[in-house]
Design an enzyme around this catalytic site. Structure first.
Site, short mmCIF file in Angstrom:
data_model
loop_
_atom_site.label_atom_id
_atom_site.label_comp_id
_atom_site.label_asym_id
_atom_site.label_seq_id
_atom_site.Cartn_x
_atom_site.Cartn_y
_atom_site.Cartn_z
CD GLU A 115 35.79 -107.45 3.35
OE1 GLU A 115 36.68 -106.74 2.88
OE2 GLU A 115 34.60 -107.34 3.01
CG HIS A 229 39.95 -109.78 -4.44
ND1 HIS A 229 39.59 -111.07 -4.11
CD2 HIS A 229 39.28 -108.98 -3.58
CE1 HIS A 229 38.73 -111.04 -3.10
NE2 HIS A 229 38.53 -109.78 -2.75
NE ARG A 277 41.63 -107.89 -0.58
CZ ARG A 277 40.72 -106.98 -0.79
NH1 ARG A 277 40.97 -105.99 -1.61
NH2 ARG A 277 39.56 -107.04 -0.21
CG HIS A 338 40.39 -105.97 -6.15
ND1 HIS A 338 39.08 -106.15 -6.59
CD2 HIS A 338 40.28 -105.56 -4.85
CE1 HIS A 338 38.24 -105.86 -5.59
NE2 HIS A 338 38.94 -105.49 -4.55
NE ARG A 373 41.71 -101.21 -1.76
CZ ARG A 373 40.69 -102.04 -1.56
NH1 ARG A 373 40.01 -102.03 -0.43
NH2 ARG A 373 40.35 -102.91 -2.50
#
Ligand code: SIN
Length: 489
Positions: A115, A229, A277, A338, A373
């Site tokens: 990811e 997100h 992100r 998110h 995060r």
């Protein structure tokens, strides 16, 4: 009617942090788990990607530490990140001991996904339904334990901390108000994504835990540090269902394209689609503005429908249901609220500013995530810090000690109707002005409007609906005031 019924620990919330904490507490303690709904309504249940842990060949806690710090822009607490990454493997082994089975390769090693902002494959997964897989297994363990009582229609309306060793929690069920006492209370109520219209979050996630904490005088910080997100499914029919297209799909080769079918991440960051992100979400927003479009496209045709079906069955089925042929069509996506990086301030044992009250999971602020995060660190956070809470309480609490007093009154919680339209308008307003880009002038105007609404709600007679509205207003106001004080991202 009055009944005497004591608990040692009351846990508010039945997501991963709440459930894992309950299972890790010593079994001699009497524990109540209060939740406003079933586990399927938690965000943990929806988690697709998985759990980050440095268990792959060549990986190390140090690398996981560095990737987490870089992603959080250095605003992380390095002590919290060391704890997270050093204890990750133990947390995974604990889950396996509880019966969780992660995807494996033919040679028995973990099948690891990739990811954003991870330098290598590091994500343990159960298909693309890791949260559901973990939660359903742990819930079985909960049901087997005789020291755990579950109340799953309990909407907590107040926490009353005290220094004399007995905390009180008030909650509403369908037909009565209940007040109970316990030596320790753990807040594990999740985040606030549903304060926005575009979100990946489950129904009912309005930040109630933060409001409860603020009203109880607990320290709460950085609620406006919301992570967006990049790829929430954009429903071209207009209504948003909050369905996530996991970052793991980009990890498997999914490409982001603009309305002309051109890739755009190549010009933005060396990690392209797998950049952190916040960078990907901002790039998508910029492209949407430039193209005058409500979404961009995720092209998975290079992965193909067969592999999509095998590796991402939930996402594949959802796209099927929308008439998208993954061999040919692109998936419409746009950023959505998110994850909340801020929350109820705790130390590394999960203890808040009041002795006796703990917080764990998304609702807690240990500083572990900094301002952004790292993907799949959230279920890990729930495990590591939920485990720390359980250890700390287990050492502090002897046997049944609190002379808590569960009283039930027949007073109906006086439900009133929720003003859905008002809530939707506010959520849309949040998307526009409190999203990836913050609009200070609009926020300043809205603060005074919301302060008036709050005052009028607080003057009304008690009802659960009014408490819910009050909580959402308190959280929104705190977020907005942080932005005006320039504490935002
Ligand atoms: C995802 O699957 O993209 C979400 C993972 C996360 O938020 O950590």
């Amino acid at each position: 009617m009055e009944k005497q019924l004591d608990y040692d620990v009351v846990i508010i919330g039945a997501g991963l942090a709440g459930v894992y904490t309950a299972l890790m507490l010593k079994p001699s303690l009497r524990i109540a788990i209060l939740s406003a709904g079933p586990i399927s309504k938690t965000n943990s249940y929806l988690a697709q990607g998985g759990i980050a842990a440095p268990v792959g060949v060549g990986d190390s806690p140090e690398w996981h530490f560095e990737d987490t710090m870089v992603c959080g822009h250095g605003y992380n607490s390095s002590r919290a990140v060391h704890k997270l990454t050093n204890e990750a493997t133990e947390a995974i082994l604990n889950l396996e001991a509880l019966g969780v089975v992660f995807d494996k390769n033919a040679d028995g090693s973990y099948f690891l996904g990739r990811e954003g902002a991870h330098r290598l494959e590091r994500i343990l997964r159960i298909g693309d339904y890791t949260g559901r897989g973990v939660m359903e297994t742990l819930w079985q363990r909960v049901l087997e334990r005789s020291n755990l009582s579950i109340m799953d229609d309990a909407y907590v309306t107040a926490i009353h901390p005290s220094y004399d060793g007995c905390q009180f929690v008030e909650f509403a069920t369908k037909d009565k108000m209940v007040r109970l006492g316990a030596q320790k209370v753990v807040i594990a109520t999740g985040g606030l994504g549903r304060l926005y219209a575009r979100t990946s979050n489950n129904e009912g996630i309005y930040g109630d835990g933060y409001a409860l904490a603020m009203k109880a005088g607990l320290g709460v910080a950085h609620l406006s540090w919301v992570q967006f997100h990049p790829t929430v499914f954009y429903n071209t029919q207009g209504m948003q269902e909050g369905f996530l297209i996991s970052e793991a799909v980009r990890g498997a080769g999914g490409l982001l394209k603009d309305s002309k079918g051109q890739r755009f991440m190549k010009d933005v960051h060396p990690m392209m689609e797998l950049a952190p992100r916040d960078i990907v979400s901002k790039a998508i927003l910029d492209v949407m503005k430039k193209c005058g479009s409500e979404h961009v496209w995720l092209d998975v045709t290079g992965i193909g429908s067969k592999q999509m079906h095998d590796h991402f069955p939930t996402i594949s089925a959802y796209c099927d249901s929308k008439g998208i042929n993954l061999d040919v069509d692109y998936i419409p996506v746009s950023p959505g609220a998110h994850y909340a990086m801020g929350g109820i301030v705790t130390d590394l044992n999960g203890m808040t500013s009041m002795p006796g009250i703990y917080a764990a999971g998304e609702c807690a602020y240990t500083g572990v995530h900094g301002k952004n995060r790292l993907a799949s660190n959230s279920l890990l956070e729930a495990l590591v810090f939920g485990g720390a809470v359980a250890r700390h309480i287990s050492e502090a609490v002897e046997a049944i000690g609190c002379d808590g007093n569960l009283s039930q009154t027949e007073m109906a919680p006086n439900e009133g109707a929720i003003d859905d339209l008002k809530a939707l308008n506010l959520a849309n307003w949040m998307d526009l002005h409190m999203g990836i880009v913050k609009d200070e002038a609009a926020i300043r105007g809205m603060v005074s409007v919301l302060e008036n609404s709050l005052a009028s709600i607080q003057n009304e007679a008690f009802s659960v609906t009014r408490r819910r509205e009050e909580n959402a207003l308190l959280v929104r106001l705190k977020m907005m005031k942080e932005v005006l004080a320039h504490d935002s991202i």
